[in-house]
Design a protein around this motif. Structure first.
Motif, short mmCIF file in Angstrom:
data_model
loop_
_atom_site.label_atom_id
_atom_site.label_comp_id
_atom_site.label_asym_id
_atom_site.label_seq_id
_atom_site.Cartn_x
_atom_site.Cartn_y
_atom_site.Cartn_z
N PRO A 1 80.63 -18.56 -67.95
CA PRO A 1 81.32 -17.69 -66.97
C PRO A 1 81.84 -16.40 -67.59
N HIS A 2 82.25 -16.44 -68.84
CA HIS A 2 82.75 -15.24 -69.51
C HIS A 2 81.61 -14.25 -69.77
N ILE A 3 80.44 -14.77 -70.10
CA ILE A 3 79.28 -13.90 -70.31
C ILE A 3 78.86 -13.27 -68.99
N ARG A 4 78.86 -14.05 -67.93
CA ARG A 4 78.49 -13.50 -66.62
C ARG A 4 79.46 -12.40 -66.19
N ALA A 5 80.75 -12.62 -66.41
CA ALA A 5 81.75 -11.61 -66.06
C ALA A 5 81.54 -10.34 -66.88
N SER A 6 81.19 -10.50 -68.14
CA SER A 6 80.93 -9.34 -68.99
C SER A 6 79.71 -8.57 -68.51
N VAL A 7 78.69 -9.27 -68.11
CA VAL A 7 77.48 -8.61 -67.62
C VAL A 7 77.77 -7.86 -66.33
N VAL A 8 78.56 -8.42 -65.46
CA VAL A 8 78.93 -7.75 -64.22
C VAL A 8 79.71 -6.47 -64.52
N ILE A 9 80.63 -6.54 -65.46
CA ILE A 9 81.41 -5.36 -65.83
C ILE A 9 80.49 -4.28 -66.41
N ILE A 10 79.53 -4.68 -67.23
CA ILE A 10 78.60 -3.71 -67.82
C ILE A 10 77.77 -3.05 -66.73
N PHE A 11 77.23 -3.82 -65.79
CA PHE A 11 76.40 -3.24 -64.73
C PHE A 11 77.22 -2.32 -63.83
N LYS A 12 78.46 -2.69 -63.53
CA LYS A 12 79.30 -1.81 -62.72
C LYS A 12 79.60 -0.52 -63.46
N SER A 13 79.85 -0.61 -64.75
CA SER A 13 80.11 0.59 -65.55
C SER A 13 78.91 1.51 -65.57
N VAL A 14 77.72 0.95 -65.68
CA VAL A 14 76.50 1.76 -65.66
C VAL A 14 76.35 2.43 -64.30
N GLY A 15 76.62 1.72 -63.23
CA GLY A 15 76.53 2.31 -61.89
C GLY A 15 77.52 3.44 -61.70
N TYR A 16 78.75 3.23 -62.15
CA TYR A 16 79.76 4.28 -62.03
C TYR A 16 79.38 5.50 -62.88
N SER A 17 78.84 5.25 -64.05
CA SER A 17 78.42 6.36 -64.90
C SER A 17 77.30 7.16 -64.26
N MET A 18 76.37 6.47 -63.62
CA MET A 18 75.27 7.17 -62.95
C MET A 18 75.79 8.03 -61.81
N ALA A 19 76.77 7.54 -61.06
CA ALA A 19 77.36 8.34 -59.98
C ALA A 19 78.08 9.56 -60.53
N CYS A 20 78.79 9.39 -61.64
CA CYS A 20 79.48 10.53 -62.25
C CYS A 20 78.51 11.58 -62.75
N VAL A 21 77.40 11.16 -63.34
CA VAL A 21 76.39 12.10 -63.81
C VAL A 21 75.76 12.83 -62.62
N LEU A 22 75.52 12.12 -61.53
CA LEU A 22 74.96 12.76 -60.34
C LEU A 22 75.90 13.82 -59.78
N VAL A 23 77.18 13.51 -59.72
CA VAL A 23 78.17 14.48 -59.23
C VAL A 23 78.27 15.65 -60.18
N TRP A 24 78.27 15.39 -61.48
CA TRP A 24 78.33 16.47 -62.47
C TRP A 24 77.15 17.41 -62.31
N ARG A 25 75.96 16.83 -62.13
CA ARG A 25 74.75 17.63 -61.97
C ARG A 25 74.80 18.44 -60.68
N LEU A 26 75.29 17.83 -59.61
CA LEU A 26 75.38 18.52 -58.33
C LEU A 26 76.39 19.66 -58.39
N GLN A 27 77.50 19.46 -59.10
CA GLN A 27 78.50 20.52 -59.22
C GLN A 27 77.96 21.74 -59.96
N ARG A 28 77.11 21.53 -60.91
CA ARG A 28 76.62 22.64 -61.73
C ARG A 28 75.32 23.24 -61.23
N ALA A 29 74.69 22.62 -60.25
CA ALA A 29 73.42 23.12 -59.71
C ALA A 29 73.68 24.37 -58.87
N GLU A 30 72.77 25.31 -58.98
CA GLU A 30 72.89 26.56 -58.24
C GLU A 30 71.86 26.57 -57.12
#
Length: 102
Positions: free
Chosen positions: A10-39
Motif C-alpha cells: 500500500p505504501h508503494i501504491r500511494a507513492s506511485v499515485v503521488i508521483i503520477f499526480k505530480s507529473v500531471g500537475y507539472s505538465m499543466a504548469c508547463v502548458l500554462v507557462w508556454r501559453l503565457q509566453r506564446a505570441e
C-alpha cells in the motif's frame, strides 16, 4: 508470514499515485507557462478565453495570471471531457431538468 512480506505494497501504491499526480500537475504548469509566453492573436484569444472560464478577477493592467490560467485550463478540460460524453442537445435537456425541477 506471506501477509507480512507484502505489507509494504500500500505504501508503494500511494507513492506511485503521488508521483503520477505530480507529473500531471507539472505538465499543466508547463502548458500554462508556454501559453503565457506564446505570441500571436490566436494565443491571446486562447488566454483570454481560459481566464474568462476561470472566473477570476485580474489586477488592473494585467491581462492574465498563471493561477487564473491553471483554473481556467481545468474547467476547459472538464468541459471538453463532458462534450465528448454528451451531445449539446442532451446537455440542454439536463440543464432544463436541473433549473426547472417542477
Amino acid at each position: 508470514m506471506i501477509t507480512a512480506s507484502y505489507a509494504f505494497l500500500p505504501h508503494i501504491r500511494a507513492s506511485v499515485v503521488i508521483i503520477f499526480k505530480s507529473v500531471g500537475y507539472s505538465m499543466a504548469c508547463v502548458l500554462v507557462w508556454r501559453l503565457q509566453r506564446a505570441e500571436g492573436d490566436d494565443n491571446a484569444a486562447a488566454r483570454q478565453l481560459i481566464c474568462r472560464l476561470s472566473g477570476r478577477q485580474q489586477k488592473r493592467g494585467r491581462k492574465e495570471s498563471a493561477p487564473a490560467l491553471l483554473a481556467g485550463l481545468s474547467i476547459l478540460l472538464n468541459t471538453l471531457m463532458l462534450l465528448a460524453d454528451y451531445t449539446p442537445e442532451e446537455l440542454a435537456h439536463l440543464a432544463m431538468v436541473v433549473f426547472n425541477p417542477l
